[in-house]
Design an enzyme around this catalytic site. Structure first.
Site, PDB file in Angstrom:
ATOM      1  N   ASN A  65     148.722  -9.231  28.594  1.00 25.31           N
ATOM      2  CA  ASN A  65     147.917  -8.607  29.651  1.00 25.31           C
ATOM      3  C   ASN A  65     148.769  -8.442  30.913  1.00 25.31           C
ATOM      4  OD1 ASN A  65     147.957 -11.087  30.960  1.00 25.31           O
ATOM      5  ND2 ASN A  65     145.852 -11.619  30.446  1.00 25.31           N
TER       6      ASN A  65
ATOM      7  N   GLU B  44     149.294 -21.119  22.469  1.00 23.81           N
ATOM      8  CA  GLU B  44     148.416 -22.269  22.725  1.00 23.81           C
ATOM      9  C   GLU B  44     148.715 -23.421  21.777  1.00 23.81           C
ATOM     10  OE1 GLU B  44     144.241 -21.141  24.966  1.00 23.81           O
ATOM     11  OE2 GLU B  44     144.240 -21.168  22.785  1.00 23.81           O
TER      12      GLU B  44
ATOM     13  N   GLY C 288     140.856  -9.985  25.687  1.00 18.77           N
ATOM     14  CA  GLY C 288     142.228  -9.802  25.206  1.00 18.77           C
ATOM     15  C   GLY C 288     142.350 -10.229  23.746  1.00 18.77           C
ATOM     16  N   ASP C 289     141.672 -11.303  23.367  1.00 16.55           N
ATOM     17  CA  ASP C 289     141.733 -11.779  21.972  1.00 16.55           C
ATOM     18  C   ASP C 289     140.999 -10.825  21.038  1.00 16.55           C
ATOM     19  OD1 ASP C 289     143.138 -13.988  22.826  1.00 16.55           O
ATOM     20  OD2 ASP C 289     141.356 -15.254  23.009  1.00 16.55           O
TER      21      ASP C 289
ATOM     22  N   GLY D 102     142.217   0.186  29.964  1.00 15.82           N
ATOM     23  CA  GLY D 102     142.782   0.375  28.619  1.00 15.82           C
ATOM     24  C   GLY D 102     144.095  -0.355  28.450  1.00 15.82           C
TER      25      GLY D 102
HETATM   26  P1  ATP Z   1     140.612 -12.143  29.041  1.00 19.49           P
HETATM   27  O1  ATP Z   1     141.657 -13.031  29.673  1.00 19.49           O
HETATM   28  O2  ATP Z   1     139.394 -11.925  29.888  1.00 19.49           O
HETATM   29  O3  ATP Z   1     140.315 -12.495  27.641  1.00 19.49           O
HETATM   30  P2  ATP Z   1     142.724 -10.254  29.159  1.00 19.49           P
HETATM   31  O4  ATP Z   1     143.095 -10.286  30.611  1.00 19.49           O
HETATM   32  O5  ATP Z   1     143.634 -10.921  28.193  1.00 19.49           O
HETATM   33  O6  ATP Z   1     141.241 -10.696  28.933  1.00 19.49           O
HETATM   34  P3  ATP Z   1     142.168  -7.462  29.514  1.00 19.49           P
HETATM   35  O7  ATP Z   1     143.389  -6.635  29.739  1.00 19.49           O
HETATM   36  O8  ATP Z   1     141.330  -7.803  30.701  1.00 19.49           O
HETATM   37  O9  ATP Z   1     142.619  -8.747  28.681  1.00 19.49           O
HETATM   38  O10 ATP Z   1     141.209  -6.757  28.460  1.00 19.49           O
HETATM   39  C1  ATP Z   1     141.602  -6.517  27.124  1.00 19.49           C
HETATM   40  C2  ATP Z   1     141.028  -5.208  26.676  1.00 19.49           C
HETATM   41  O11 ATP Z   1     139.597  -5.286  26.751  1.00 19.49           O
HETATM   42  C3  ATP Z   1     141.409  -4.011  27.523  1.00 19.49           C
HETATM   43  O12 ATP Z   1     142.655  -3.493  27.121  1.00 19.49           O
HETATM   44  C4  ATP Z   1     140.266  -3.069  27.220  1.00 19.49           C
HETATM   45  O13 ATP Z   1     140.484  -2.457  25.981  1.00 19.49           O
HETATM   46  C5  ATP Z   1     139.066  -4.012  27.066  1.00 19.49           C
HETATM   47  N1  ATP Z   1     138.310  -4.134  28.327  1.00 19.49           N
HETATM   48  C6  ATP Z   1     138.329  -5.155  29.212  1.00 19.49           C
HETATM   49  N2  ATP Z   1     137.474  -4.928  30.233  1.00 19.49           N
HETATM   50  C7  ATP Z   1     136.886  -3.732  29.992  1.00 19.49           C
HETATM   51  C8  ATP Z   1     135.905  -2.925  30.667  1.00 19.49           C
HETATM   52  N3  ATP Z   1     135.319  -3.317  31.797  1.00 19.49           N
HETATM   53  N4  ATP Z   1     135.558  -1.740  30.105  1.00 19.49           N
HETATM   54  C9  ATP Z   1     136.108  -1.336  28.938  1.00 19.49           C
HETATM   55  N5  ATP Z   1     137.023  -2.044  28.261  1.00 19.49           N
HETATM   56  C10 ATP Z   1     137.418  -3.218  28.765  1.00 19.49           C
END
Ligand code: ATP
Length: 312
Positions: free
Chosen positions: A189, A144, A258-259, A230
């Protein structure tokens, strides 16, 4: 110049979120009444730094904000969270990064992001922070800010044998190949993995394949997060991919999950350097899983005192 040794230094972005909730999104030229407004602290870099700090890491942020109200406010936010701010620059040449967000009653949104001062972070600020970068345990970067600044920070860390986490977000399809070689942990992600590899990443098997492809490009390990499923972990020294499941929870607001994961990972890498990466990922899953159960971005990030003792 600081002689303090930090656990985690994040070189990255700060954004002020200006969020209006309205029954619907306005059309071009239209003015409508909303029912709620709030200001939130965001930006991937700052989010990750704040999560690491809330778990107990000694953190510093290297970033740039404007010489304006939002910039002053953001610096106070770092201080309130115990983040060291000597390397937070303020500029009159641009405004603090801001995201104007409108959310309608159906949960859809329209967002304008102006990166502003974030794009002015460069070599000068990195050189000021170099004595601290040399001695930190972990350095974290995203995309970013200017990619050249991220790459330079990762190189500085690598030259000083500092562990690096690189989060290629927001994803760019033409990510320079040199980013892989400077990443101890390359953490993204599903959609970022998809964009970088050109292959679909919709399940664990596909994530394993994408992870293998990313690993081949030269990083020491790869983590692909999979929301409620996960994540997967791959390491050069152990060729078979490992799936690290988590207990899926009902998400209230996944913004910044994710952060939260990356901030937690940085904390574990700094505090438990010999812990297997799969175990760190399992614990980071648990921390991020807590963050999705409350609204907001940084407001949803747990503190160490709110988490089970077995995570520490
Ligand atoms: P965002 O863009 O919404 O910040 P992201 O897409 O970068 O998130 P994700 O892979 O959706 O990241 O989520 C990151 C982590 O958060 C996952 O690896 C998991 O550990 C946790 N997580 C997200 N959603 C859930 C859920 N519904 N239940 C449990 N853990 C979750």
């Amino acid at each position: 110049m600081t002689e303090e040794a930090f656990d985690v230094i994040v070189v990255g972005s700060c954004m002020t979120d200006l969020v209006s909730q309205a029954p619907r999104l306005p059309k071009a030229g239209e003015t409508i009444h909303g029912h709620k407004f709030f200001i939130g602290f965001g930006g991937k870099g700052a989010n990750q730094c704040i999560q690491a700090a809330r778990l107990g890491a000694k953190t510093a942020m290297v970033c740039k904000v404007g010489k304006d109200f939002f910039g002053d406010n953001y610096i106070q936010n770092f201080k309130d969270n115990g983040v060291h701010t000597d390397f937070v620059g303020q500029t009159s040449n641009s405004a603090t990064g801001a995201a104007s967000i409108i959310v309608n009653d159906a949960g859809e949104n329209a967002i304008v992001i102006v990166a502003g001062a974030n794009m002015l972070l460069g070599s000068e600020e990195l050189h000021k922070a170099l004595p601290a970068i040399r001695h930190t345990k972990v350095l974290v970067c995203q995309l970013e800010i200017s990619p050249q600044t991220s790459l330079q920070a990762l190189r500085m860390a690598q030259e000083n044998k500092v562990k690096t986490i690189f989060n290629p977000a927001p994803a760019i399809p033409d990510l320079g190949p040199e980013f892989y070689g400077v990443s101890d942990v390359f953490c993204c992600n599903e959609s970022e993995a998809e964009l970088l590899t050109g292959s679909s990443v919709g399940n664990v098997d596909e994530a394993h394949k994408a992870g293998q492809e990313l690993l081949k490009r030269g990083c020491r390990s790869v983590i692909i997060t999979l929301g409620p499923q996960g994540c997967v972990v791959l390491k050069v020294e152990e060729p078979s991919p490992k799936y690290v499941p988590t207990t899926a929870v009902t998400a209230v607001d996944t913004t910044g999950a994710g952060d939260s994961f990356i901030g937690a990972l940085a904390f574990y890498m700094a505090h438990y350097p010999t812990m297997p990466l799969e175990e760190m990922a399992l614990r980071a899953n648990r921390v991020a899983g807590v963050s999705v159960q409350a609204v907001g971005t940084q407001t949803s990030y747990p503190f160490r005192k709110d988490l089970p003792a077995e995570l520490f």
